[in-house]
Design a protein around this motif. Structure first.
Motif, PDB file in Angstrom:
ATOM      1  N   ALA A   4      88.354  25.332  32.718  1.00 64.51           N
ATOM      2  CA  ALA A   4      86.917  25.601  32.888  1.00 64.51           C
ATOM      3  C   ALA A   4      86.494  25.412  34.345  1.00 64.51           C
ATOM      4  O   ALA A   4      85.719  26.207  34.879  1.00 64.51           O
ATOM      5  N   SER A   5      87.020  24.390  35.011  1.00 65.69           N
ATOM      6  CA  SER A   5      86.641  24.152  36.409  1.00 65.69           C
ATOM      7  C   SER A   5      87.201  25.238  37.327  1.00 65.69           C
ATOM      8  O   SER A   5      86.541  25.648  38.289  1.00 65.69           O
ATOM      9  N   VAL A   8      84.950  28.272  36.983  1.00 68.08           N
ATOM     10  CA  VAL A   8      83.687  28.092  37.708  1.00 68.08           C
ATOM     11  C   VAL A   8      83.875  28.439  39.186  1.00 68.08           C
ATOM     12  O   VAL A   8      83.071  29.168  39.776  1.00 68.08           O
ATOM     13  N   VAL A   9      84.951  27.950  39.789  1.00 71.89           N
ATOM     14  CA  VAL A   9      85.221  28.233  41.201  1.00 71.89           C
ATOM     15  C   VAL A   9      85.442  29.731  41.404  1.00 71.89           C
ATOM     16  O   VAL A   9      84.897  30.337  42.330  1.00 71.89           O
ATOM     17  N   TYR A  10      86.231  30.346  40.525  1.00 73.06           N
ATOM     18  CA  TYR A  10      86.477  31.788  40.616  1.00 73.06           C
ATOM     19  C   TYR A  10      85.160  32.558  40.504  1.00 73.06           C
ATOM     20  O   TYR A  10      84.893  33.464  41.293  1.00 73.06           O
ATOM     21  N   ASN A  63      91.228  35.799  35.872  1.00 74.34           N
ATOM     22  CA  ASN A  63      90.372  35.376  36.986  1.00 74.34           C
ATOM     23  C   ASN A  63      91.241  35.094  38.214  1.00 74.34           C
ATOM     24  O   ASN A  63      91.311  33.997  38.711  1.00 74.34           O
ATOM     25  N   ILE A  64      91.904  36.141  38.702  1.00 72.53           N
ATOM     26  CA  ILE A  64      92.784  35.971  39.850  1.00 72.53           C
ATOM     27  C   ILE A  64      92.259  36.757  41.046  1.00 72.53           C
ATOM     28  O   ILE A  64      91.485  37.700  40.902  1.00 72.53           O
TER      29      ILE A  64
END
Length: 93
Positions: A4-5, A8-10, A63-64
């Motif tokens: 999850a963290s 969020v950054v992505y 999410n890359i």
């Protein structure tokens, strides 16, 4: 799978890139730059090929960010490009 963290950054990176209409770029040397771009539909074939090398049943996270090296564009007006240690941004247009 991303935590999850990490998601969020992505998401924050993607929101930034979308609001600015830009992606990240760093000059590697006099002739090449590294462009950081989100995965997109055009990269789906590449991602499928990369997944073929993963153990069976595993997939790449969605999410890359992709790193692409390409020739450094020439600057008009004689302006020098940013040195390798100073990341800049490039238009997504």
């Amino acid at each position: 799978a991303a935590s999850a963290s990490e998601q969020v950054v992505y998401d924050e990176y993607m929101r930034y890139f979308r609001t600015k209409g830009r992606c990240g770029v760093a000059r590697l040397d006099e002739s090449e730059s590294l462009y950081i771009v989100p995965a997109c539909e055009e990269a789906s074939g590449l991602l499928k090929n990369l997944e073929a090398y993963l153990p069976q049943g595993q997939a790449l996270p969605r999410n890359i960010l992709l790193g692409v090296t390409a020739p450094t564009p020439e600057k008009s007006g004689g302006a020098a490009a940013a040195p390798a240690s100073a990341p800049a941004t490039a238009s997504l247009a």
